[in-house]
Design a protein around this motif. Sequence first.
Motif, PDB file in Angstrom:
ATOM      1  N   MET A 136      55.847  73.384 -36.231  1.00 51.24           N
ATOM      2  CA  MET A 136      55.889  72.263 -35.136  1.00 51.24           C
ATOM      3  C   MET A 136      55.503  73.057 -33.866  1.00 51.24           C
ATOM      4  N   ARG A 137      54.617  72.444 -33.071  1.00 53.53           N
ATOM      5  CA  ARG A 137      54.315  73.013 -31.683  1.00 53.53           C
ATOM      6  C   ARG A 137      55.384  72.780 -30.823  1.00 53.53           C
ATOM      7  N   THR A 138      55.809  73.676 -29.843  1.00 47.87           N
ATOM      8  CA  THR A 138      56.879  73.205 -28.928  1.00 47.87           C
ATOM      9  C   THR A 138      55.934  73.372 -27.384  1.00 47.87           C
ATOM     10  N   THR A 139      56.500  72.749 -26.357  1.00 51.29           N
ATOM     11  CA  THR A 139      55.785  72.586 -25.177  1.00 51.29           C
ATOM     12  C   THR A 139      56.584  73.216 -24.087  1.00 51.29           C
ATOM     13  N   PRO A 140      56.126  73.609 -22.956  1.00 51.34           N
ATOM     14  CA  PRO A 140      56.945  74.326 -21.802  1.00 51.34           C
ATOM     15  C   PRO A 140      57.645  73.311 -21.098  1.00 51.34           C
ATOM     16  N   THR A 180      54.175  65.276 -38.712  1.00 54.78           N
ATOM     17  CA  THR A 180      55.030  66.646 -38.563  1.00 54.78           C
ATOM     18  C   THR A 180      54.464  67.516 -37.556  1.00 54.78           C
ATOM     19  N   SER A 181      53.181  67.304 -37.089  1.00 52.68           N
ATOM     20  CA  SER A 181      52.451  68.220 -36.165  1.00 52.68           C
ATOM     21  C   SER A 181      51.912  67.573 -35.067  1.00 52.68           C
ATOM     22  N   GLY A 182      52.086  68.118 -33.675  1.00 50.29           N
ATOM     23  CA  GLY A 182      51.308  67.914 -32.536  1.00 50.29           C
ATOM     24  C   GLY A 182      52.393  67.438 -31.556  1.00 50.29           C
ATOM     25  N   SER A 183      52.144  67.154 -30.180  1.00 50.81           N
ATOM     26  CA  SER A 183      53.119  66.772 -29.253  1.00 50.81           C
ATOM     27  C   SER A 183      52.297  65.941 -28.118  1.00 50.81           C
ATOM     28  N   ASN A 184      52.943  65.235 -27.399  1.00 50.78           N
ATOM     29  CA  ASN A 184      52.037  64.333 -26.328  1.00 50.78           C
ATOM     30  C   ASN A 184      52.512  64.896 -24.867  1.00 50.78           C
ATOM     31  N   THR A 242      62.365  67.843 -22.028  1.00 54.02           N
ATOM     32  CA  THR A 242      63.380  68.851 -22.240  1.00 54.02           C
ATOM     33  C   THR A 242      64.078  68.620 -23.670  1.00 54.02           C
ATOM     34  N   THR A 243      63.864  67.352 -24.249  1.00 54.36           N
ATOM     35  CA  THR A 243      64.600  67.126 -25.713  1.00 54.36           C
ATOM     36  C   THR A 243      63.191  67.353 -26.530  1.00 54.36           C
ATOM     37  N   SER A 244      63.075  68.260 -27.460  1.00 56.79           N
ATOM     38  CA  SER A 244      62.025  68.524 -28.267  1.00 56.79           C
ATOM     39  C   SER A 244      61.270  67.484 -28.943  1.00 56.79           C
ATOM     40  N   TYR A 245      62.089  66.711 -29.481  1.00 55.13           N
ATOM     41  CA  TYR A 245      61.584  65.382 -30.277  1.00 55.13           C
ATOM     42  C   TYR A 245      61.142  64.481 -29.628  1.00 55.13           C
ATOM     43  N   PHE A 246      61.534  64.328 -28.287  1.00 57.16           N
ATOM     44  CA  PHE A 246      61.075  62.946 -27.502  1.00 57.16           C
ATOM     45  C   PHE A 246      59.473  63.188 -27.500  1.00 57.16           C
ATOM     46  N   THR A 282      70.155  61.082 -31.833  1.00 58.37           N
ATOM     47  CA  THR A 282      71.420  61.727 -30.899  1.00 58.37           C
ATOM     48  C   THR A 282      70.855  61.972 -29.587  1.00 58.37           C
ATOM     49  N   GLY A 283      69.693  62.219 -29.411  1.00 60.83           N
ATOM     50  CA  GLY A 283      69.312  62.910 -28.065  1.00 60.83           C
ATOM     51  C   GLY A 283      69.122  61.757 -26.916  1.00 60.83           C
ATOM     52  N   CYS A 284      68.960  60.698 -27.414  1.00 58.33           N
ATOM     53  CA  CYS A 284      68.742  59.537 -26.449  1.00 58.33           C
ATOM     54  C   CYS A 284      69.791  58.407 -26.757  1.00 58.33           C
TER      55      CYS A 284
END
Length: 430
Positions: free
Chosen positions: A1-5, A394-398, A402-406, A317-319
Amino acid sequence: MRTTPHNTPSTRRRWRRTLSAVTATAALLLTGLATAAHAQAAPDTSTSKVTWTRSCALPRHQGEMACNALRVTGGVTAFQKQHGISAKTAEATSPSGYGPTDLRSAYGLTSAAANNGSGRTIAIVDAYDDPNAESDLAAYRSHYGLPACTTANGCFRKVSQTGSTTALPTADSGWAGEISLDLDMASAICPNCHITLVEAKSASMANLGTAVNEAVALGAKYVSNSYGGGESSSDASYDSAYFNHPGVAITVSAGDAGYGAEYPAASKYVTAVGGTSLTASSTTRGWTESVWRTSSTEGTGSGCSAYDTKPAWQTDTGCTRRMIADVSAVADPATGVSVYDTYGADGQGWVTYGGTSASAPIIASVYALAGTPSTGSYPAEFPYANTSALNDVTSGSNGSCTTSYFCTARTGYDGPTGLGTPEGLGAFTG
């Protein structure tokens, strides 16, 4: 998975658009793909970068909604690349996006679309009037060999938010494109379903919500809403006034401005629908999907609501409040869908559309194929009980969060794509 700054976004960021894109492309006839920042025709080459423009005006006041339809203005779509169609030859006289066969194949719906849906009604809720809605719908269905759906044969009905068939709202070219997109996606996925178009007199949440109530009062068990706006402290009252309809599947677009929560996708009573990029592949499924993102402010919406309470069936659990989205479907204009629309400046005939305005009616129509929801149920819960019947994206981000899966796809639940995309009907029954 890609993480974002790390970069926590403002909830207001989703409404920052390139406003010139709304007017700069009204006369373009080229239908390829899009990047929202520059709604201008791309160079006429087979590898030209996509361009698109937003169909509807942006909200100017709290409580106003914008449609989430993105009209392609140039470039080469995934459909064109797949079939060797150049930008030069793809004009308004022929489709340049995915059609019914593609969408049903991608989501395991070929058999269900052929055999299910008779006697079921999908309601499409939008603002303003599309004077050409029925004739444009007929052109789309005729081209793809779908059964006729007309007022005369009892399949199609167009009413105002009060149920009138004659006192309709003012016409609007941008929202007419949204209406055509919604009607065509309902037709593509559930060709045997009836369709009721309910037109609100304006794009306010109050009028659109009244139209939702009218759709349910007219008997629809599947209601699609392809619009959104900023969250507010009024959302809880909107929830109870407009969206609390047990036994009715209500779908809502997650938004097109990248990471950040929108309403009414944040309502705990609806199925919030995120967006993906969809392309044909050599996999067993024949298709691959990733999170739709064009830029940091252009892509599917997602996020943790600031106001709405968390429904019991959401267990991330993050939200601590309502998390967006629940499920997803194709929304990237670069992998967009074909639509037929002839009204106003946007009405070019065949055009390709993207945005989560495409994914919301697709999911509403999957619910319709799956059958009438059980009495007293909230169909947004159904996918959580049947996760194995979904394609896990399972790939990409928008965007950045601060909470990765958001904002980043992962195995299992994530914000941008929810639990995944349809693989047949199993996740939409209950």
